[in-house]
Write a protein that holds these residues in place. Structure first.
Motif, PDB file in Angstrom:
ATOM      1  N   GLU A   1       0.820  -1.199   0.000  1.00 44.91           N
ATOM      2  CA  GLU A   1       0.000   0.000   0.000  1.00 44.91           C
ATOM      3  C   GLU A   1       0.864   1.264   0.000  1.00 44.91           C
ATOM      4  O   GLU A   1       0.583   2.222  -0.717  1.00 44.91           O
ATOM      5  CB  GLU A   1      -0.926  -0.021   1.216  1.00 44.91           C
TER       6      GLU A   1
ATOM      7  N   ASP B   1       1.011   4.144  -2.917  1.00 40.61           N
ATOM      8  CA  ASP B   1       0.883   5.581  -2.673  1.00 40.61           C
ATOM      9  C   ASP B   1       2.067   6.333  -3.272  1.00 40.61           C
ATOM     10  O   ASP B   1       1.905   7.396  -3.874  1.00 40.61           O
ATOM     11  CB  ASP B   1       0.801   5.864  -1.161  1.00 40.61           C
TER      12      ASP B   1
ATOM     13  N   ARG C   1       2.179   9.128  -6.233  1.00 39.65           N
ATOM     14  CA  ARG C   1       2.822  10.429  -6.032  1.00 39.65           C
ATOM     15  C   ARG C   1       3.852  10.679  -7.144  1.00 39.65           C
ATOM     16  O   ARG C   1       3.878  11.764  -7.748  1.00 39.65           O
ATOM     17  CB  ARG C   1       3.510  10.427  -4.664  1.00 39.65           C
TER      18      ARG C   1
ATOM     19  N   LYS D   1      -7.115   1.542  -7.410  1.00 41.52           N
ATOM     20  CA  LYS D   1      -6.402   2.594  -6.696  1.00 41.52           C
ATOM     21  C   LYS D   1      -5.472   3.377  -7.620  1.00 41.52           C
ATOM     22  O   LYS D   1      -5.336   4.592  -7.506  1.00 41.52           O
ATOM     23  CB  LYS D   1      -5.588   1.956  -5.571  1.00 41.52           C
TER      24      LYS D   1
ATOM     25  N   ARG E   1     -10.669   6.296  -2.292  1.00 40.18           N
ATOM     26  CA  ARG E   1      -9.602   6.981  -3.033  1.00 40.18           C
ATOM     27  C   ARG E   1     -10.110   8.255  -3.698  1.00 40.18           C
ATOM     28  O   ARG E   1      -9.438   8.830  -4.527  1.00 40.18           O
ATOM     29  CB  ARG E   1      -9.016   6.056  -4.109  1.00 40.18           C
TER      30      ARG E   1
END
Lengths: 250, 353
Positions: free
Chosen positions: B172, B176, B180, B201, B248
């Motif tokens: 996870e 992320d 980014r 996601k 999300r």
């Protein structure tokens, strides 16, 4: 783990240094041991081999090993590389069995075959040693290249390395430890086997051994055998160090 | 930009990839997903020609990939696979530097780039630069893998289940970070996974494959709300996928203009109207109840059933359900009404970026 990793090299390096020193001293000053051999074998009129210097015999011996190993390694690694490429894959069983036959053939038998063809001395000995030392090199080259993880190969291709770059920068470095282990076995075998070259007139540390066996002089046999043994152990320790340099990860 | 045109791969008499056409625009995050053996990895590997295509074309920008020398093509495309793809005999820095090295960048530029990428992926340069892959954690190794793929600033990044070998928690965090980095670099990404949560996601577009065919190629929310057929429905059909998707999404992405009670628009629209006090705080909602008899009901606004722009839509939806209203007021830091977010909006509207 960490302690062991730090301790092992130092003790081994100490062993290598002291055995090398012993080897050099024996090679240079074997004659000084004459009283010792005389005391051990009082019945011998000539307790130390003097026909050639041990330095000369050792250099001759090393030359035999060096030349035959160079040929074994270049032919063996070359053959191992060839049969692990896509174009040579189908030759793998053939090359493996040829190398195996080379080793199962007793070196004495090879000498018996080669001497009538090539005469006495250096050349037939080199042929016998080369054949004899080929198998471990071929086997370990194939095995070593086989240990390269497929993911690393795929990554290497995927990021745009050419075949040559993959071989030089990924495959060979990662297979090097196993290949060196094969060369180590090959060289150690040949250091011992080179002594039989003296039966067909190639000068080596086998010469005093043969002379001793023929002339019933056990001191000659011991002098030759101790030097061959030390030479093998020292070479083994050197290769062991070399292998360690190519160890990555666990 | 990557475009597949009628891409087909046949092994013997088995068609592994069957006539796939799709396009991943520049800066998009495309995900190929499907059950094992659906041809998603094969499709990915045809893009950088690790596998030759049987039929069809692949365009990288304006170039047909088969027209480029294969090594040159691959150096223009970043490629990341599971962490074991790192070279175990090279340090972290050497692994990251490999493609710039192949492209013969000057050493100072390579060093700079390695430090920059390690910074981007929160890899401590001082600590990790000279470490070897076996000394890294799974998450660190995977970051190095992605950093290596990005090193030469490729136009496109191909990723084949890059997070498949790490634990769920690390996965996870890596997801992320990848999001980014994607926002930061705006690379075109083609990402293969079999994990629907991961796809939802990460993806801006999802291509769902089954037995070599492209079943649906759509934005995540379209895939959820307008599945093309029963296969899509069953593949995404886990009960809480919708909520996971909304976790999300943020309220500001769905925020709409709020109509004030008594304004000219109020009489013409069937929607909801708000009363505000002198400071602009919402006090009362007109309409907004689901049942017909409640439609004219006035509901007093409380702290509990309002939303803030940075709240996740999952939480906003949860409040709507809990208070049985179709709409929440969106308030700013001072509690002033700045918009509304509605059930209709969640169901029918693309979130704004």
């Amino acid at each position: 783990m960490r302690v062991a990793a730090l301790k092992r090299p130092t003790s081994r390096d100490g062993l290598l240094a002291s055995l090398s020193a012993l080897l050099v001293l024996l090679v240079l000053f074997m004659e000084e041991l004459a009283p010792l051999f005389q005391a051990l074998f009082p019945e011998l009129g000539n307790p130390v081999y003097r026909r050639e210097s041990f330095l000369q015999l050792t250099l001759d011996h090393l030359l035999l090993v060096l030349v035959s190993s160079l040929i074994s390694v270049s032919v063996g690694v070359g053959a191992g590389l060839f049969v692990t490429r896509r174009s040579g894959r189908e030759f793998e069983p053939m090359v493996s069995s040829l190398a195996a036959i080379g080793q199962t053939f007793p070196p004495a038998a090879v000498l018996a075959i080669v001497v009538p063809l090539a005469g006495f001395g250096f050349v037939p000995t080199i042929v016998a040693l080369t054949l004899y030392g080929l198998l471990p090199v071929v086997q370990n080259t194939i095995a070593g290249l086989g240990t390269v993880p497929p993911a690393a190969l795929e990554a290497a291709r995927g990021i745009g390395m050419t075949r040559g770059q993959i071989l030089r920068r990924v495959e060979l470095p990662m297979a090097m430890r196993v290949i060196i282990a094969g060369v180590r076995v090959s060289v150690i075998i040949n250091i011992g086997t080179a002594t039989i070259g003296s039966t067909v007139g190639a000068q080596s540390l086998g010469t005093p051994i043969i002379a001793g066996l023929v002339g019933n002089n056990i001191a000659y046999v011991i002098q030759g055998a101790v030097l061959v043994g030390l030479l093998a152990i020292v070479s083994d320790l050197i290769f062991e160090r070399l292998e360690r340099r190519f160890t990555f990860g666990d | 930009m990557i475009e597949l045109q009628g891409l087909t791969k046949i092994y013997g008499d088995k068609t592994v990839v069957d006539d796939i056409s799709l396009r991943v625009d520049s800066g998009e995050f495309g995900v190929l997903i499907g059950p094992s053996g659906c041809g998603k990895s094969t499709t990915l590997r045809m893009i950088n020609r690790l596998i030759p295509a049987t039929h069809g074309r692949i365009l990288l920008g304006d170039d047909d990939v088969t027209q480029l020398p294969v090594e040159q093509l691959r150096r223009r495309i970043g490629y990341a696979i599971q962490s074991i793809g790192l070279f175990p005999h090279w340090s972290v820095a050497e692994n990251i530097a490999v493609v710039p090295g192949l492209l013969k960048w000057p050493k100072s530029r390579i060093d700079e780039r390695v430090d920059e990428l390690m910074g981007l992926f929160h890899l401590d340069v001082g600590e990790l630069r000279d470490k070897y892959p076996h000394q890294l954690s799974g998450g660190q190794a995977q970051r190095v893998g992605v950093a290596r793929a990005l090193a030469a600033d490729p136009e496109v990044l191909l990723m084949d289940e890059p997070f498949g070998a790490v634990d769920p928690l690390t996965r996870e965090v890596l997801q992320d970070e990848l999001l980014r980095v994607h926002q930061h670099t705006r690379k075109t990404i083609v990402f293969v996974t079999h994990d629907m949560d991961e796809a939802l996601k990460l993806a801006s577009r999802i291509a769902l494959l089954n037995t070599g065919r492209l079943v649906q190629y759509d934005r995540p929310i379209e895939l959820l709300t307008r599945p093309a057929d029963d296969f899509v429905r069953s593949f995404i059909g886990k009960a809480d996928l919708g909520l996971k998707l909304l976790s999300r999404r943020w309220v500001h992405q769905y925020q709409q203009h709020a109509t004030l009670q008594g304004s000219p628009a109020a009489s013409t629209q069937a929607g909801y109207t708000w009363e505000v006090d002198a400071t602009g705080r919402p006090t009362c909602l007109h309409g907004g109840r689901l049942h017909a008899e409640d439609r004219q009901q006035h509901t007093e606004v409380t702290q509990e059933w309002s939303a803030t722009p940075d709240m996740t839509m999952k939480e906003a939806l949860s409040r709507m359900v809990w208070f049985r209203v179709m709409v929440l007021p969106v308030i700013d830091g001072e509690g002033r009404l700045i918009g509304e977010v509605t059930m209709h909006g969640v169901m029918g509207q693309q979130p704004c970026a």
